[in-house]
Design a protein around this motif. Structure first.
Motif, PDB file in Angstrom:
ATOM      1  N   SER A  26       7.115   2.090   3.168  1.00  0.00           N
ATOM      2  CA  SER A  26       7.162   0.848   2.395  1.00  0.00           C
ATOM      3  C   SER A  26       8.429   0.060   2.704  1.00  0.00           C
ATOM      4  O   SER A  26       8.380  -1.159   2.910  1.00  0.00           O
ATOM      5  N   GLN A  27       9.568   0.742   2.752  1.00  0.00           N
ATOM      6  CA  GLN A  27      10.837   0.069   3.033  1.00  0.00           C
ATOM      7  C   GLN A  27      10.884  -0.473   4.464  1.00  0.00           C
ATOM      8  O   GLN A  27      11.399  -1.567   4.698  1.00  0.00           O
ATOM      9  N   ALA A  28      10.346   0.281   5.413  1.00  0.00           N
ATOM     10  CA  ALA A  28      10.307  -0.202   6.802  1.00  0.00           C
ATOM     11  C   ALA A  28       9.406  -1.435   6.900  1.00  0.00           C
ATOM     12  O   ALA A  28       9.746  -2.410   7.581  1.00  0.00           O
TER      13      ALA A  28
ATOM     14  N   ALA B 204       0.826  -1.212   0.000  1.00  0.00           N
ATOM     15  CA  ALA B 204       0.000   0.000   0.000  1.00  0.00           C
ATOM     16  C   ALA B 204       0.859   1.261   0.000  1.00  0.00           C
ATOM     17  O   ALA B 204       0.602   2.197  -0.767  1.00  0.00           O
ATOM     18  N   ALA B 205       1.900   1.296   0.822  1.00  0.00           N
ATOM     19  CA  ALA B 205       2.758   2.483   0.898  1.00  0.00           C
ATOM     20  C   ALA B 205       3.617   2.645  -0.354  1.00  0.00           C
ATOM     21  O   ALA B 205       4.076   3.743  -0.654  1.00  0.00           O
ATOM     22  N   ALA B 206       3.813   1.556  -1.094  1.00  0.00           N
ATOM     23  CA  ALA B 206       4.559   1.640  -2.355  1.00  0.00           C
ATOM     24  C   ALA B 206       3.644   2.043  -3.514  1.00  0.00           C
ATOM     25  O   ALA B 206       4.094   2.189  -4.643  1.00  0.00           O
TER      26      ALA B 206
ATOM     27  N   SER C 286      -6.283   0.993  -0.064  1.00  0.00           N
ATOM     28  CA  SER C 286      -5.119   1.400   0.713  1.00  0.00           C
ATOM     29  C   SER C 286      -5.563   2.411   1.750  1.00  0.00           C
ATOM     30  O   SER C 286      -6.292   3.352   1.438  1.00  0.00           O
ATOM     31  N   VAL C 287      -5.146   2.208   2.973  1.00  0.00           N
ATOM     32  CA  VAL C 287      -5.460   3.157   4.042  1.00  0.00           C
ATOM     33  C   VAL C 287      -4.260   4.056   4.327  1.00  0.00           C
ATOM     34  O   VAL C 287      -4.274   4.809   5.290  1.00  0.00           O
TER      35      VAL C 287
END
Length: 190
Positions: free
Chosen positions: A144-146, A119-121, A135-136
């Motif tokens: 995304s990386q974390a 979702a963050a990507a 996606s929230v």
């Protein structure tokens, strides 16, 4: 402690109920499939339909695993497991409970972190191509990386705990012969 008395066999601890056993083996099998798909993704070219299909399967089954784990947690909360045999030392019982608790934690964190990563990507999350999971989260590369770091860390922690779980189960079955292993067998009657 409840014990089944059978005149032919020694005293054995009660088995887990059918739902708990079914969930255990379903989740174990599903995890193997999800891991297999996950391991195949990096070796597939990005622009191919094969990669998209692998990602769809990996993500969809991961969400299914999350739902099953939440149900399994609810089931265990409302249907306590049978007591451990008194032959286990206190530290062994504590280790068994801690390992199961960590399994539940990792098997919830793993799909959640996978969802957050996608979702963050900025990737859409489809459930078997039938429904889109909204996606929230706003698109954010650092988040995304974390999330992928958490996902990969949990992956290797799960591998370690599965190995520990299998060794413990085999020890109970082959060495100790105390009935603990048999409590989770799929066709075991109470």
């Amino acid at each position: 402690m409840q014990i089944i008395v059978d005149p032919v066999t020694p005293l054995e601890p009660l088995a887990y109920d059918r739902v708990a056993r079914g969930l255990h083996w379903l989740i174990a099998g599903l995890a193997v499939v999800i891991v297999s798909l996950g391991w195949a993704i990096p070796g597939t070219a990005r622009e191919t339909g094969s990669r998209d299909l692998l990602l769809l399967g990996h993500r969809s089954l991961g969400l299914l695993l999350l739902a099953l784990m939440l149900f399994r947690g609810f089931w265990r909360w409302t249907h306590p497991p049978p007591p451990l045999p008194p032959s286990l030392m206190r530290i062994e019982a504590l280790a068994a409970r801690a390992t199961h608790g960590l399994f539940y934690l990792f098997f919830v964190i793993m799909p959640l972190s996978g969802y957050v990563n996608a979702a963050a990507a900025g990737h859409s999350i489809s459930l078997f191509g039938l429904a889109e999971i909204p996606s929230v989260l706003p698109e954010d590369n650092r988040v995304s990386q974390a999330a992928i770091a958490v996902h990969l860390t949990c992956q290797f922690l799960i591998y370690a705990f599965v190995a520990l779980h299998v060794v413990a189960a085999l020890t109970h079955w082959i060495v100790r012969r105390d009935g603990v292993f048999e409590r989770m067998l799929p066709l075991r009657d109470r």
